[in-house]
Design a protein around this motif. Sequence first.
Motif, mmCIF file in Angstrom:
data_model
loop_
_atom_site.group_PDB
_atom_site.id
_atom_site.type_symbol
_atom_site.label_atom_id
_atom_site.label_comp_id
_atom_site.label_asym_id
_atom_site.label_seq_id
_atom_site.Cartn_x
_atom_site.Cartn_y
_atom_site.Cartn_z
ATOM 1 N N LEU A 64 54.656 40.333 6.799
ATOM 2 C CA LEU A 64 54.056 39.007 6.611
ATOM 3 C C LEU A 64 55.059 38.014 6.035
ATOM 4 C CD1 LEU A 64 50.469 39.869 5.298
ATOM 5 C CD2 LEU A 64 51.119 38.969 7.546
ATOM 6 N N ARG A 65 56.025 38.497 5.266
ATOM 7 C CA ARG A 65 57.081 37.625 4.736
ATOM 8 C C ARG A 65 58.072 37.249 5.829
ATOM 9 N NH1 ARG A 65 59.517 41.369 0.487
ATOM 10 N NH2 ARG A 65 61.097 39.731 0.369
ATOM 11 N N LEU A 66 58.300 38.169 6.780
ATOM 12 C CA LEU A 66 59.310 37.940 7.805
ATOM 13 C C LEU A 66 58.791 37.121 8.984
ATOM 14 C CD1 LEU A 66 62.133 38.506 8.981
ATOM 15 C CD2 LEU A 66 61.198 40.637 9.918
ATOM 16 N N ILE A 67 57.581 37.393 9.434
ATOM 17 C CA ILE A 67 57.073 36.826 10.686
ATOM 18 C C ILE A 67 57.167 35.299 10.740
ATOM 19 C CG2 ILE A 67 54.998 36.576 12.136
ATOM 20 C CD1 ILE A 67 56.509 39.321 12.314
ATOM 21 N N PRO A 68 56.815 34.560 9.677
ATOM 22 C CA PRO A 68 56.919 33.090 9.771
ATOM 23 C C PRO A 68 58.352 32.590 9.950
ATOM 24 C CG PRO A 68 55.579 33.743 7.878
ATOM 25 C CD PRO A 68 56.218 34.987 8.407
ATOM 26 N N LEU A 69 59.332 33.437 9.657
ATOM 27 C CA LEU A 69 60.733 33.037 9.757
ATOM 28 C C LEU A 69 61.334 33.328 11.126
ATOM 29 C CD1 LEU A 69 61.761 34.426 6.257
ATOM 30 C CD2 LEU A 69 61.287 32.037 6.855
ATOM 31 N N LEU A 70 60.534 33.888 12.023
ATOM 32 C CA LEU A 70 61.001 34.234 13.362
ATOM 33 C C LEU A 70 60.632 33.149 14.358
ATOM 34 C CD1 LEU A 70 59.909 37.989 13.549
ATOM 35 C CD2 LEU A 70 62.055 37.034 12.709
ATOM 36 N N ASN A 74 59.721 35.944 19.124
ATOM 37 C CA ASN A 74 60.059 37.209 18.457
ATOM 38 C C ASN A 74 58.949 37.731 17.556
ATOM 39 O OD1 ASN A 74 62.592 37.413 19.612
ATOM 40 N ND2 ASN A 74 63.622 36.349 17.936
ATOM 41 N N ARG A 75 57.878 36.963 17.392
ATOM 42 C CA ARG A 75 56.860 37.342 16.399
ATOM 43 C C ARG A 75 56.012 38.535 16.830
ATOM 44 N NH1 ARG A 75 55.144 31.232 14.404
ATOM 45 N NH2 ARG A 75 57.153 30.817 13.400
ATOM 46 N N ALA A 76 55.454 38.500 18.010
ATOM 47 C CA ALA A 76 54.548 39.576 18.432
ATOM 48 C C ALA A 76 55.282 40.903 18.538
ATOM 49 C CB ALA A 76 53.885 39.218 19.762
ATOM 50 N N LYS A 77 56.476 40.885 19.115
ATOM 51 C CA LYS A 77 57.192 42.155 19.283
ATOM 52 C C LYS A 77 57.632 42.731 17.947
ATOM 53 C CE LYS A 77 61.478 39.784 20.698
ATOM 54 N NZ LYS A 77 62.374 39.576 21.844
ATOM 55 N N GLY A 149 67.218 34.463 16.972
ATOM 56 C CA GLY A 149 65.943 33.761 17.005
ATOM 57 C C GLY A 149 65.171 33.884 15.701
ATOM 58 N N PHE A 150 65.818 33.457 14.612
ATOM 59 C CA PHE A 150 65.139 33.461 13.320
ATOM 60 C C PHE A 150 65.776 32.407 12.428
ATOM 61 C CE2 PHE A 150 68.660 36.366 12.933
ATOM 62 C CZ PHE A 150 69.142 36.219 11.644
ATOM 63 N N ASN A 168 72.732 38.394 9.546
ATOM 64 C CA ASN A 168 73.519 38.298 10.771
ATOM 65 C C ASN A 168 72.598 38.336 11.989
ATOM 66 O OD1 ASN A 168 75.416 38.499 12.806
ATOM 67 N ND2 ASN A 168 76.482 40.262 11.953
ATOM 68 N N PHE A 169 71.869 39.439 12.151
ATOM 69 C CA PHE A 169 70.905 39.542 13.244
ATOM 70 C C PHE A 169 69.813 40.522 12.840
ATOM 71 C CE2 PHE A 169 73.951 42.886 14.239
ATOM 72 C CZ PHE A 169 73.211 43.920 14.799
ATOM 73 N N LEU A 170 68.778 40.587 13.645
ATOM 74 C CA LEU A 170 67.654 41.483 13.404
ATOM 75 C C LEU A 170 67.616 42.544 14.501
ATOM 76 C CD1 LEU A 170 64.869 38.823 12.680
ATOM 77 C CD2 LEU A 170 66.529 39.780 11.093
#
Length: 197
Positions: A64-70, A74-77, A149-150, A168-170
């Motif tokens: 939940l902390r990460l999803i808004p930053l994507l 990239n959110r659903a996956k 994409g974040f 760097n990347f996710l």
Amino acid sequence: MGRPIVAECLDQIFLKARTHTKWQDRPVADDLLRRIIDLTVLGPTSANQSPARFVFVKSPEAKLRLIPLLSEGNRAKTLAAPVCAIIGYDMKFYDHLPRLFPHENAKAWFEGKGASVLETTALRNGTLQGAYFIIAARALGLDTGPMSGFDQAGVDLEFFGGTPVKSNFLCNLGYGDPAALRPRLPRFVFDEISAIV
């Protein structure tokens, strides 16, 4: 050493491996994440700098902390993936060189240098380690979904706040759904991108 690995290993790591965006509902054990890092850190970096840092976003609360930053795509996956790794790099990697590279005063090579030198060095070697991370995950039987994409500044603040680490990347990790794969995209052949001189 000195012998090619068997074709099955090449298939799993490269030839048949794919970037996944859809995931099976199968958990990834913490011990497996530890094994990935144990392999990742063995890959070479310049002067054994080892600047990569990893945060495994696994719990619903952390997601939940990460999803808004994507980015939207990239959110659903990422929600569906059992784990999303944030691969970062430590801008003060040189503080660890007395232990990691003890036969030289390698810390003096970097301490007090400009941000550009440090950024280039940390990003280059941290990216190398990010690639080792993907190979290690695949070698241990996981599928991967590396992505950009974040909101980098947002991720840095949320997950690396108060530290000299930058994202760097996710990379999503888990067991991919092979039914959701598209045909493999084209790749360059040797003569298009290489020369032997």
